[in-house]
Design an enzyme around this catalytic site. Sequence first.
Site, PDB file in Angstrom:
ATOM      1  N   HIS A  86      67.894  15.701 -23.897  1.00 27.58           N
ATOM      2  CA  HIS A  86      68.210  17.129 -23.817  1.00 27.58           C
ATOM      3  C   HIS A  86      67.549  17.711 -22.562  1.00 27.58           C
ATOM      4  O   HIS A  86      66.378  17.428 -22.290  1.00 27.58           O
ATOM      5  CB  HIS A  86      67.703  17.841 -25.084  1.00 27.58           C
ATOM      6  N   SER A 112      76.334  10.270 -16.023  1.00 29.47           N
ATOM      7  CA  SER A 112      75.308   9.726 -15.112  1.00 29.47           C
ATOM      8  C   SER A 112      74.165   9.097 -15.916  1.00 29.47           C
ATOM      9  O   SER A 112      73.596   8.083 -15.492  1.00 29.47           O
ATOM     10  CB  SER A 112      74.789  10.798 -14.150  1.00 29.47           C
ATOM     11  N   ASN A 140      68.571  11.071 -28.458  1.00 31.52           N
ATOM     12  CA  ASN A 140      69.307  12.041 -27.640  1.00 31.52           C
ATOM     13  C   ASN A 140      68.451  12.452 -26.458  1.00 31.52           C
ATOM     14  O   ASN A 140      67.219  12.459 -26.546  1.00 31.52           O
ATOM     15  CB  ASN A 140      69.643  13.287 -28.480  1.00 31.52           C
TER      16      ASN A 140
END
Length: 193
Positions: free
Chosen positions: A114, A21, A112
């Site tokens: 998280h 997503s 990234n």
Amino acid sequence: MVLSTGINRIRTAVFISGTGSNLKSLIKFSKSNKSPISIELIVSNNAKAKGLNYAKIYKIKKKVLNFKNKNLSENKFISYLKINNIEMICLAGFMEILSKNFIKKFKGKILNIHPSLLPRYKGLNTHERALKNKEKYSGCTVHFVNSKLDSGKIILQKKVKISKNETKNSLAKKILIQEHKLYQKAIIKVFNL
Ligand code: GAR
């Protein structure tokens, strides 16, 4: 691809392991005028990742790699990325740890997302742990990737309130909605636009 300002867009690879997503949201963002990136490649460690379908839908190149096979020639993969002129990597639900060598080769160019307010809850099962500790807030973080797990320089974070009857699934859903917004904001911030 060229930005409306005349600047070339940064050729980006998105690494995924599952639903994708965040990948979908990044693809949509990359097609907007304000995006400094173009998504040229989708990489997955999981041939069954649902998110790989977006390669077909949006006509983006894809590559499936067995990262567990340590004999896999990492240098070959790095060469593949270089041949495809990949300049930036966005990890989006990528559940594999990249090697130090790999990270060094793309130093400062790997982001990234998280699902926690780092430095709290690095690693897996973030939502369960936040709920178990009766946290009032959790959230998400976009950060640069360095050789230590979930520890690189933080670019942006978004706090999310934990409700009274929160479950790990409801919290994951709530945070995911914020992740989609945060990732693009973080990319814009990185490029100072
Ligand atoms: C997201 O919540 C992302 O933050 C998380 O996995 C989910 C992937 O969802 N990533 C990690 O936990 C990385 N350690 P998506 O596949 O729908 O984008």
